[in-house]
Design a protein around this motif. Structure first.
Motif, mmCIF file in Angstrom:
data_model
loop_
_atom_site.group_PDB
_atom_site.id
_atom_site.type_symbol
_atom_site.label_atom_id
_atom_site.label_comp_id
_atom_site.label_asym_id
_atom_site.label_seq_id
_atom_site.Cartn_x
_atom_site.Cartn_y
_atom_site.Cartn_z
ATOM 1 N N GLY A 1 0.834 -1.182 0.000
ATOM 2 C CA GLY A 1 0.000 0.000 0.000
ATOM 3 C C GLY A 1 0.874 1.239 0.000
ATOM 4 O O GLY A 1 2.080 1.181 0.273
ATOM 5 N N LEU A 2 0.279 2.382 -0.281
ATOM 6 C CA LEU A 2 1.051 3.614 -0.402
ATOM 7 C C LEU A 2 1.794 3.942 0.890
ATOM 8 O O LEU A 2 2.979 4.301 0.871
ATOM 9 C CB LEU A 2 0.106 4.765 -0.789
ATOM 10 C CG LEU A 2 0.753 6.052 -1.285
ATOM 11 C CD1 LEU A 2 1.603 5.799 -2.506
ATOM 12 C CD2 LEU A 2 -0.313 7.095 -1.585
ATOM 13 N N ASP A 3 1.119 3.833 2.025
ATOM 14 C CA ASP A 3 1.767 4.134 3.299
ATOM 15 C C ASP A 3 2.879 3.145 3.612
ATOM 16 O O ASP A 3 3.953 3.523 4.105
ATOM 17 C CB ASP A 3 0.723 4.156 4.423
ATOM 18 C CG ASP A 3 -0.132 2.899 4.449
ATOM 19 O OD1 ASP A 3 -0.246 2.242 3.392
ATOM 20 O OD2 ASP A 3 -0.682 2.558 5.516
ATOM 21 N N GLN A 4 2.671 1.872 3.316
ATOM 22 C CA GLN A 4 3.705 0.866 3.558
ATOM 23 C C GLN A 4 4.925 1.106 2.679
ATOM 24 O O GLN A 4 6.066 0.946 3.128
ATOM 25 C CB GLN A 4 3.136 -0.530 3.292
ATOM 26 C CG GLN A 4 1.987 -0.912 4.208
ATOM 27 C CD GLN A 4 1.284 -2.174 3.733
ATOM 28 O OE1 GLN A 4 1.119 -2.403 2.539
ATOM 29 N NE2 GLN A 4 0.868 -3.002 4.684
ATOM 30 N N ALA A 5 4.691 1.492 1.435
ATOM 31 C CA ALA A 5 5.801 1.755 0.521
ATOM 32 C C ALA A 5 6.634 2.945 0.993
ATOM 33 O O ALA A 5 7.860 2.941 0.885
ATOM 34 C CB ALA A 5 5.269 1.998 -0.896
ATOM 35 N N ILE A 6 5.961 3.977 1.507
ATOM 36 C CA ILE A 6 6.676 5.145 2.024
ATOM 37 C C ILE A 6 7.565 4.733 3.210
ATOM 38 O O ILE A 6 8.738 5.125 3.291
ATOM 39 C CB ILE A 6 5.678 6.241 2.436
ATOM 40 C CG1 ILE A 6 4.966 6.804 1.203
ATOM 41 C CG2 ILE A 6 6.388 7.373 3.191
ATOM 42 C CD1 ILE A 6 3.832 7.748 1.521
ATOM 43 N N ILE A 7 7.020 3.933 4.120
ATOM 44 C CA ILE A 7 7.796 3.463 5.271
ATOM 45 C C ILE A 7 8.996 2.649 4.809
ATOM 46 O O ILE A 7 10.120 2.803 5.317
ATOM 47 C CB ILE A 7 6.906 2.626 6.211
ATOM 48 C CG1 ILE A 7 5.768 3.475 6.785
ATOM 49 C CG2 ILE A 7 7.736 2.010 7.329
ATOM 50 C CD1 ILE A 7 6.211 4.580 7.695
ATOM 51 N N GLN A 8 8.793 1.775 3.820
ATOM 52 C CA GLN A 8 9.877 0.946 3.299
ATOM 53 C C GLN A 8 10.996 1.815 2.736
ATOM 54 O O GLN A 8 12.173 1.573 2.987
ATOM 55 C CB GLN A 8 9.346 0.016 2.209
ATOM 56 C CG GLN A 8 8.564 -1.175 2.723
ATOM 57 C CD GLN A 8 9.475 -2.370 3.021
ATOM 58 O OE1 GLN A 8 10.681 -2.224 3.132
ATOM 59 N NE2 GLN A 8 8.884 -3.532 3.135
ATOM 60 N N CYS A 9 10.641 2.816 1.937
ATOM 61 C CA CYS A 9 11.651 3.668 1.312
ATOM 62 C C CYS A 9 12.458 4.433 2.358
ATOM 63 O O CYS A 9 13.689 4.478 2.301
ATOM 64 C CB CYS A 9 10.988 4.653 0.348
ATOM 65 S SG CYS A 9 10.656 3.976 -1.274
ATOM 66 N N ILE A 10 11.760 5.037 3.313
ATOM 67 C CA ILE A 10 12.460 5.827 4.329
ATOM 68 C C ILE A 10 13.350 4.931 5.179
ATOM 69 O O ILE A 10 14.457 5.328 5.575
ATOM 70 C CB ILE A 10 11.446 6.590 5.202
ATOM 71 C CG1 ILE A 10 10.658 7.598 4.346
ATOM 72 C CG2 ILE A 10 12.142 7.304 6.353
ATOM 73 C CD1 ILE A 10 9.574 8.344 5.097
ATOM 74 N N ASP A 11 12.904 3.716 5.444
ATOM 75 C CA ASP A 11 13.682 2.792 6.260
ATOM 76 C C ASP A 11 15.014 2.432 5.612
ATOM 77 O O ASP A 11 15.943 1.993 6.291
ATOM 78 C CB ASP A 11 12.861 1.522 6.517
ATOM 79 C CG ASP A 11 13.550 0.586 7.493
ATOM 80 O OD1 ASP A 11 13.903 1.031 8.600
ATOM 81 O OD2 ASP A 11 13.762 -0.597 7.139
ATOM 82 N N ARG A 12 15.134 2.624 4.321
ATOM 83 C CA ARG A 12 16.362 2.263 3.610
ATOM 84 C C ARG A 12 17.327 3.435 3.453
ATOM 85 O O ARG A 12 18.353 3.309 2.789
ATOM 86 C CB ARG A 12 16.005 1.691 2.234
ATOM 87 C CG ARG A 12 15.254 0.370 2.323
ATOM 88 C CD ARG A 12 14.789 -0.099 0.949
ATOM 89 N NE ARG A 12 15.914 -0.401 0.092
ATOM 90 C CZ ARG A 12 16.621 -1.522 0.118
ATOM 91 N NH1 ARG A 12 16.323 -2.457 1.002
ATOM 92 N NH2 ARG A 12 17.614 -1.723 -0.713
ATOM 93 N N CYS A 13 16.980 4.583 4.047
ATOM 94 C CA CYS A 13 17.908 5.715 4.034
ATOM 95 C C CYS A 13 19.118 5.410 4.912
ATOM 96 O O CYS A 13 19.089 4.529 5.771
ATOM 97 C CB CYS A 13 17.210 6.982 4.511
ATOM 98 S SG CYS A 13 15.969 7.605 3.362
ATOM 99 N N ASP A 14 20.200 6.190 4.732
ATOM 100 C CA ASP A 14 21.490 5.849 5.327
ATOM 101 C C ASP A 14 21.543 6.012 6.839
ATOM 102 O O ASP A 14 22.134 5.190 7.527
ATOM 103 C CB ASP A 14 22.592 6.710 4.690
ATOM 104 C CG ASP A 14 22.824 6.353 3.234
ATOM 105 O OD1 ASP A 14 22.523 5.201 2.878
ATOM 106 O OD2 ASP A 14 23.292 7.212 2.472
ATOM 107 N N ASN A 15 20.975 7.091 7.386
ATOM 108 C CA ASN A 15 21.151 7.360 8.808
ATOM 109 C C ASN A 15 19.863 7.884 9.419
ATOM 110 O O ASN A 15 18.900 8.223 8.726
ATOM 111 C CB ASN A 15 22.293 8.352 9.029
ATOM 112 C CG ASN A 15 22.086 9.645 8.250
ATOM 113 O OD1 ASN A 15 21.188 10.431 8.543
ATOM 114 N ND2 ASN A 15 22.906 9.865 7.221
#
Length: 567
Positions: free
Chosen positions: A454-468
């Motif tokens: 879902g859109l909210d889950q995808a946003i969480i996934q993307c942010i979780d993969r940021c460096d720091n």
């Protein structure tokens, strides 16, 4: 030139008028000079006359909407369960005033809609549409003329872009050369007829090309080749849609959510750079929402039963209904009577009344409950940057360097443009490494792609993969929503509520998430285009232009030096 050495206003306008910004979507093309306030918008479609006699090759037509599929018994049952679950959630919600939402009897809606009869409007009170004239038998039709081309006319109708990529297929005109040729013809038409630029003078113009965050290398190469050698522009500049969106919104850091007609992209952008592993594309968009709405309307005895979503006229009507009726406003509840008109060329204009309830809310909620998108197929993918498979024109890419180092037992560390560093690359040749174009850091996690997000889950996934953690905190603080596929009333409140409960505790700042949907009062459909126009005129962007001479001399290799992202 002014006393401080900067260009005068007239000189800036002249420079901007020589830059053409091209933002090619799956359904619409947005194109215009960088000096224009808004781009020219038109359907990115082309119709070519079928010259084969005796019906040797029957005319083929790409659908206007993404196609609905026929579900088996089990899939249909699951879809009904998801729909009931969403309705139960809505029934338990409270309005902003704290009152329970009104629930509506399905039977009441169905009974009313079954009894609805169309009203024929007099010709004097409305303007009816006309089929596109083909009396002079034109070989090619483009844009709006394609939408109103009579279905019985002998033309192949093609949409060169699908799901944000080139629409390559095995049918007639489905090769990459044919698709690029169609795009060249369409873009040339808009440049000459809409922008009133002589094609022979394009060598004096520059072109800005927006590309998806999750791009196909070969597609980008072919488009640049077409812009410089086909159309004949003097130079070209390419960058990601998400980065352009932040420039258009005037934001230095944001999680960009771009919902188009057929795809949804999420990408974390900071200071004009997007993290490679924090990008993903979901294969659903506004067109899928339209099909979900049609599915729900048919359950309530949609009075215009002749509506076919696979036809152009039916598809355009359903798109209009979605834009006029759908919303994400929790305060709008209960039964509402609405009107719509059916305008088919050479037929009387019909007006229908219809009773609607939460169907108008459930359809866009499919963005957060993607199981509803089963109506357009179960084989949708989550796209991330794929591994670089190499190109014959670029033999000394990172694959070559990695293989050379591996041969001598050394470890490679690749750095792109001084902005993104990647760790040990020995795993690049591992057969299991399919999701990243270059090796990932040891701390990177694989995206969970076993089911559609879902859109909210995808946003969480993307942010979780940021460096720091600091970067993640900034990404959670600002979410920029652009694109025409999510232009619904109340989307910012709904998205904010969905994300607020999922943010990890260590990233909560005590402030509400800033959901930006209309930055600087710009239509969300044009934010990417506007940002491309702004960025192309910056002094820091002047060294990023790829000239025709450079391209013809070095080919795709020039992108490793001139592209403002790691190629």
């Amino acid at each position: 030139m002014s006393d401080d050495g900067s260009l005068s206003g007239s000189a800036e306008i002249t420079a901007a008028s020589n830059v053409v910004v091209i933002n090619a979507g799956s359904l619409y093309l947005k194109i215009g000079r960088a000096s224009d306030a808004l781009p020219v918008v038109g359907p990115q479609a082309i119709a070519r006359r079928n010259k084969c006699k005796n019906n040797l090759f029957p005319c083929q037509e790409d659908p206007y909407l993404v196609s609905a599929v026929k579900l088996d018994k089990e899939s249909n049952k699951q879809l009904q369960e998801v729909q009931s679950s969403v309705l139960n959630i809505l029934s338990s919600c409270l309005t902003s005033s704290g009152y329970p939402r009104n629930t509506t009897s399905k039977d009441k809606l169905t009974e009313f809609n079954k009894r609805v009869k169309p009203v024929v409007l007099p010709k004097s009170s409305c303007s009816s549409k006309q089929w596109t004239s083909v009396d002079n038998r034109p070989d090619v039709l483009i844009g709006d003329d394609v939408l109103l081309l009579k279905p019985t006319e002998p033309y192949h109708i093609r949409w060169p872009m699908r799901r944000g990529l080139l629409n390559i297929h095995t049918g007639i005109g489905g090769s990459i050369n044919s698709i690029v040729s169609d795009l060249e013809t369409i873009w040339a038409f808009f440049i000459e007829k809409k922008l009133e630029i002589d094609l022979k003078s394009l060598s004096n113009y520059k072109a800005v090309l927006t590309i998806p965050d999750v791009y196909n290398r070969n597609h980008v190469k072919e488009l640049i080749k077409m812009i410089l050698n086909g159309l004949g522009f003097g130079s070209c500049f390419v960058h990601h849609e998400s980065v352009f969106a932040t420039f258009g919104a005037g934001l230095s850091a944001a999680t960009v959510v771009d919902v188009g007609d057929q795809k949804t992209s999420i990408c974390c952008v900071e200071d004009g750079l997007s993290a490679r592993c924090a990008r993903l594309t979901l294969e659903y968009g506004g067109s899928d929402i339209t099909q979900v709405l049609h599915y729900l309307l048919k359950q309530r005895s949609f009075p215009y039963s002749e509506c076919k979503s696979e036809s152009r006229v039916g598809g355009m009507l359903l798109q209009e209904l979605k834009e006029n009726f759908c919303h994400l406003d929790i305060n709008l509840c209960g039964v509402r009577e609405r009107q719509f008109q059916v305008r088919i060329p050479e037929q009387p204009v019909l007006q229908y009344n219809i009773l609607l309830a939460d169907e108008c809310l459930v359809a866009p909620l499919a963005l957060f409950h993607p199981e509803l998108f089963a109506i357009t197929g179960l084989n949708k993918k989550i796209r991330t940057l794929c591994r670089n498979e190499g190109d014959s024109e670029d033999p000394f890419d990172e694959n070559y360097l990695i293989q050379t180092k591996r041969k001598y037992g050394e470890t490679v560390e690749i750095s792109g443009a001084g902005t993104e560093n990647f760790g040990n690359t020995d795993q690049l040749c591992d057969d299991e490494l399919d999701t990243c174009e270059v090796p990932m850091n040891a701390n990177d996690k694989e995206l969970k792609c076993d089911q559609l997000l879902g859109l909210d889950q995808a946003i969480i996934q993307c942010i979780d993969r940021c460096d720091n953690d600091d970067t993640k905190r900034r990404m959670y603080n600002c979410v920029l929503v652009v694109g025409g596929g999510i232009n619904f009333k109340g989307v910012e409140t709904w998205l904010q509520n969905r994300l607020s409960v999922q943010i990890p505790l260590q990233y909560r700042t005590g402030q509400c998430i800033d959901i930006v949907t209309n930055p600087k009062d710009i239509d969300p459909r044009f934010v990417v285009w506007k940002g491309a126009a702004v960025m192309s005129l910056l002094d820091t962007s002047q060294e990023l232009w790829i000239t025709k001479r450079e391209w013809n001399r070095t080919g795709i290799r020039i992108l490793r030096e001139k592209a403002p992202f790691v190629w």
